[in-house]
Write a protein that holds these residues in place. Sequence first.
Motif, PDB file in Angstrom:
ATOM      1  N   ILE A   1      18.266  -4.976   5.011  1.00 46.16           N
ATOM      2  CA  ILE A   1      19.465  -4.980   5.743  1.00 46.16           C
ATOM      3  C   ILE A   1      19.164  -5.437   7.047  1.00 46.16           C
ATOM      4  O   ILE A   1      18.565  -4.503   7.966  1.00 46.16           O
ATOM      5  N   THR A   2      19.111  -6.937   7.560  1.00 45.93           N
ATOM      6  CA  THR A   2      18.672  -7.278   8.710  1.00 45.93           C
ATOM      7  C   THR A   2      18.861  -6.524   9.991  1.00 45.93           C
ATOM      8  O   THR A   2      20.030  -5.907   9.966  1.00 45.93           O
TER       9      THR A   2
ATOM     10  N   THR B   1      16.369   0.051   7.982  1.00 46.77           N
ATOM     11  CA  THR B   1      17.479  -0.091   7.148  1.00 46.77           C
ATOM     12  C   THR B   1      17.223  -1.036   5.926  1.00 46.77           C
ATOM     13  O   THR B   1      17.367  -2.125   5.898  1.00 46.77           O
ATOM     14  N   CYS B   2      16.651  -0.144   4.742  1.00 50.10           N
ATOM     15  CA  CYS B   2      16.449  -0.965   3.597  1.00 50.10           C
ATOM     16  C   CYS B   2      17.726  -0.661   2.695  1.00 50.10           C
ATOM     17  O   CYS B   2      18.060   0.738   2.715  1.00 50.10           O
TER      18      CYS B   2
ATOM     19  N   VAL C   1       0.914  -1.345   0.048  1.00 50.54           N
ATOM     20  CA  VAL C   1      -0.071   0.176   0.140  1.00 50.54           C
ATOM     21  C   VAL C   1       0.793   1.317   0.037  1.00 50.54           C
ATOM     22  O   VAL C   1       0.407   2.282  -0.203  1.00 50.54           O
ATOM     23  N   TYR C   2       2.250   1.020   0.294  1.00 50.44           N
ATOM     24  CA  TYR C   2       3.140   2.093   0.487  1.00 50.44           C
ATOM     25  C   TYR C   2       4.158   2.088  -1.042  1.00 50.44           C
ATOM     26  O   TYR C   2       4.337   1.081  -1.360  1.00 50.44           O
ATOM     27  N   LEU C   3       4.763   3.134  -1.340  1.00 45.22           N
ATOM     28  CA  LEU C   3       5.453   3.385  -2.478  1.00 45.22           C
ATOM     29  C   LEU C   3       6.799   2.278  -2.219  1.00 45.22           C
ATOM     30  O   LEU C   3       7.207   1.855  -3.231  1.00 45.22           O
ATOM     31  N   TYR C   4       7.456   2.663  -1.418  1.00 45.90           N
ATOM     32  CA  TYR C   4       8.634   1.750  -0.728  1.00 45.90           C
ATOM     33  C   TYR C   4       8.589   0.943   0.356  1.00 45.90           C
ATOM     34  O   TYR C   4       7.854   1.395   1.746  1.00 45.90           O
ATOM     35  N   THR C   5       8.587  -0.352   0.220  1.00 46.46           N
ATOM     36  CA  THR C   5       8.385  -1.441   1.138  1.00 46.46           C
ATOM     37  C   THR C   5       9.672  -2.507   1.042  1.00 46.46           C
ATOM     38  O   THR C   5       9.916  -2.782  -0.118  1.00 46.46           O
ATOM     39  N   THR C   6       9.788  -2.932   2.199  1.00 46.22           N
ATOM     40  CA  THR C   6      10.614  -4.222   2.112  1.00 46.22           C
ATOM     41  C   THR C   6       9.770  -5.654   1.647  1.00 46.22           C
ATOM     42  O   THR C   6      10.498  -6.573   1.623  1.00 46.22           O
TER      43      THR C   6
END
Length: 523
Positions: free
Chosen positions: A250-251, A238-239, A202-207
Amino acid sequence: MLKFDVLIIGSGLAGMTLALHLAESRKVGLITKRDLLEGSSTYAQGGIAAVLDTGDSVEAHIRDTLVAGAGLCNETTTRFIVENSKRAIDWLIALGVPFTKDETHKTGYHLTREGGHSHRRIIHAADATGAAVTSTLGQKIKAHPNITVLEEFLAIDLVTSKKLGLDGNRCFGVYALDKRNDEVLTIAAESTILASGGAGKVYLYTTNPDTATGDGIAMGWRAGCRVSNMEFIQFHPTCLYHPQTKSFLITEAVRGEGGILRLPDGTRFMPNHDKRAELAPRDVVARAIDFEMKKHGLDCVYLDISYKPASFIQEHFPNIYAHCLELGIDITQQPIPVVPAVHFTCGGLVTDLQGHTDVDGLYAVGEVACTGLHGANRLASNSLLECMVIGRAAANDILKQPKVELPAIPDWDDSKVTDPDEEVVISHNWDELRRAMWDYVGIVRTNKRLERALHRIELLKGEIDEYYSNFHVSNDLIELRNLVQTAELIVRSAMLRKESRGLHYSRDYPDMLPEAKESVLTP
């Protein structure tokens, strides 16, 4: 029409757990939007939080969860899940999950630490825990004679007694699109479980993977289920920030093992925001990064673990090392460019400890549900644990249920619709919705931003509903319909909360109220 004793919608760890616990005595159907192993569980890197070490304790794990949840966790739920954490891990080990070993540790396994945890209690398989778990369980599922896996099936809507004109409100299965031949099938079941994951897309940037479109939340809401705490959308701090990669996480364990967050000039900034520095909970770290990026006009910040020995980095984070190296970033020599991105939906359909929803015969387990464990901010690595503990409890409850006579269910009727004339409407609305949510319902919110978001969502919802009523369903249309419904629930929940708590930070209400209350929406 297909019939099963139990129908599971979603093939992540929650769905797999249920299938394996039920299959010895029930005919189980498991439908998944793509292939069996495609979903958020598979992409989980860090690990699973559990009390395994004698130096740790159930009380400490509970306390850490409650602190991270900013006063909104349900203590009964939290205790139930944490007390059953070792049992869940023992089950995975017995099934053959290859967790990283450490013969010097009394447990025999390497335990790492992540933000918000007071002890090393994260059991993991290098930095690809989710893949190790789901591939192991997936092999068991494919080999089981009582489990039918239906890949490339997308649930459209639940079949309920209300829709059939019957008394009460019970679920009898689902209408689903078989994407392989573009046909809508009826799948009937005495018990139906939503294990469909969250709503990151639902968001533009997601993991999240492309499958995370809020399907179960939207279907449950349309069927009459309450939702709770939908405003608490967790942004992972931290993506990986790189034009050639898509939403690579990035875990948290990189910070757990000593990774330092820096500005481009090398300045460390987390101690200025929280005494726990890089090991503060995710909401704190994500807000700090957002603040520094806006203050300095940055595209990203940097996560630096290069001061550790190269052998240590390559052993503990082999997948991150290899992926970054492909992009020209040697994390043994240089810091990793990172930005926050949407990661987890803390709210969802209201359930109890057995996964019951407000609709009889309908359960929800995993990220689609709101048990009260995560409160206003999920503690790292508690999510996979919740999938297993509540999944097992739901399975036990289903096994106790009396036989249900299934009614006659009419076939899907598409006789009054036509093929779409302009599919550009779907792609345009998809893009507009996700940009509006990113711009107006992000890490920092205001009343004005939320009002703007809701106005745009209502316009989009009208357009999408009209399109859905007039044209044949497609994968993209079904997902878009669910996304816009879920977006509305997120915004409406955010507008209810007149404070800042956990993952919900409002400039208009910067203080936290003395009493923590759930935000519950009723259809």
